[in-house]
Design an enzyme around this catalytic site. Structure first.
Site, short mmCIF file in Angstrom:
data_model
loop_
_atom_site.label_atom_id
_atom_site.label_comp_id
_atom_site.label_asym_id
_atom_site.label_seq_id
_atom_site.Cartn_x
_atom_site.Cartn_y
_atom_site.Cartn_z
N GLU A 228 15.68 1.11 14.27
CA GLU A 228 14.61 0.22 13.82
C GLU A 228 13.22 0.79 14.08
OE1 GLU A 228 15.08 -2.60 12.20
OE2 GLU A 228 17.26 -2.59 12.40
N GLU A 237 5.16 -2.40 12.26
CA GLU A 237 5.68 -2.04 10.94
C GLU A 237 4.72 -1.08 10.25
OE1 GLU A 237 7.02 -4.32 6.81
OE2 GLU A 237 6.59 -5.46 8.64
N ASN A 275 10.61 -16.68 12.99
CA ASN A 275 11.27 -15.89 14.03
C ASN A 275 10.39 -15.74 15.26
OD1 ASN A 275 13.83 -15.41 12.98
ND2 ASN A 275 13.14 -13.69 11.75
#
Length: 374
Positions: A228, A237, A275
């Site tokens: 990831e 990100e 989330n």
């Protein structure tokens, strides 16, 4: 990790607490002793079988230490804790806060599995909760229960012989040197100390099952995290164009930190406002209003990774933790984390995760096991 709204919503909706550890079925009477004697706790009192009773359902309580058989516990290397020929048991296999602890015929279920860790918690991995003195009381007769681990004195215990009840009493199964070997180019933000501190929130992580299973679980978690984050290089990100896309305005709490504030961060690249809300609620941190804590606090960042590992089920129908301790295989963890890669949809991504896992179990000196692919 795919961050499309449908996949993320599905992951959130099917997330569940740690499920029954079906693979930990044991043979009653087969325990070998890791230590035998008194278990002492809050107020210097001992864990005691009420009235020295042997009937199923007999109350387990705190009592002034007296050296009787009602306070003579065997911490077994199979994960059981026994007295008077029976097992310490969570009533009805409950995982709820306040579920009573009792004496019961040993039956090998998850209700009778315990891990005594280096932090002096005695954890039931099935519930991921700690043995607890009810009402923070040390009075004689105080009933014992399970409760969310909070680090309080009423959850701290000393077990006979330093036994670990099947857990990793000496600490994390991955040493700092091995961690550095796994991540030679890691960002300094992703510290080993941050990871081991985060593990206090989820004491069943990498402490459940045999030494091989513990190492396999640690390797599986770190392999997925490596995939990831590009080997623990990236905190945020990379594709900034995606940042405004992670605000689900249908949620009643909205996006108080801003529409573009909920992009992927941390070891699992946590994203979407819902989330951040769910992870923050579970961890006791306001991530909805302060999402950047995942990129600035190493322990909190690692906690979000463990939060999903221990509770998220994705398309697997089980958590990654349970998949590893139940020997379902590394491939199930991929399906739990990002099922859209599976069934031939993105074999290169799956292979990357498997390659990481094979490398890490090699460093830890354990076999990879079966079912590596999804």
């Amino acid at each position: 990790m795919d961050r499309s709204k449908p996949a993320r919503l599905r992951r959130l909706l099917v997330a569940s607490a740690v499920a029954v550890l079906g693979a930990l079925i044991l043979i009653p009477g087969a325990a070998s002793a890791a230590g035998t004697g008194a278990i002492t706790g809050y107020g210097g009192k001992c864990v005691d079988v009420s009235g020295a009773g042997t009937a199923n359902g007999t109350k387990i309580q705190l009592w002034t230490c007296n050296g009787t058989g009602a306070q003579n516990w065997t911490v077994g290397s199979d994960g059981t804790i026994r007295a008077l020929g029976k097992c310490l048991d969570v009533s009805a296999g409950s995982t709820a806060d306040g579920a009573k602890v009792q004496l019961w015929d040993c039956n090998g279920t998850g209700a009778q599995q315990w891990v005594a860790n280096a932090a002096r918690d005695i954890v039931n991995p099935q519930a991921n909760k700690c043995l607890d003195a009810t009402g923070v009381s040390s009075a004689d007769g105080t009933a014992l229960q399970i409760w969310t681990c909070g680090g309080g004195a009423n959850q701290k215990w000393t077990v006979p012989g330093g036994g670990t009840g099947g857990g990793g009493g000496s600490g994390f199964v991955v040493s700092e040197a091995q961690f550095n070997q796994m991540f030679p180019s890691r960002n300094s933000f992703y510290t080993y100390a941050g990871l081991t501190d985060a593990m206090k929130k989820y004491p069943a992580f990498a402490t459940t099952g045999s030494d091989t299973v513990k190492r396999q679980e640690a390797a599986a978690f770190l392999a997925n995290v490596s995939h990831e984050t590009g080997g623990l290089v990236y905190i945020n990100e990379i594709n900034t164009a995606n940042y405004p896309h992670y605000c689900d305005t249908s949620q009643p709490y909205g996006c108080p930190a801003g529409q573009a504030a909920y992009y992927g961060r941390g070891p699992i690249q946590l994203s979407w406002n819902f989330n951040y809300k769910a992870a923050g609620d579970a961890l006791g941190v306001d991530l909805l209003n302060n999402p950047n804590l995942v990129a600035t606090n190493s322990s909190i960042s690692w906690q979000t990774g463990l939060w999903y590992w221990m509770t998220g089920t994705g398309g697997a129908g089980t958590t990654s933790h349970n998949a590893m301790v139940n020997s379902q295989g590394f491939g199930v963890t991929i399906r739990a984390i990002n099922s859209i890669e599976c069934n031939g949809a993105n074999p290169a991504q799956v292979q990357s995760r498997v390659n990481n896992y094979n490398q890490f179990v090699g460093i830890l000196g354990v076999p990879a096991g079966g079912n590596l692919y999804c």
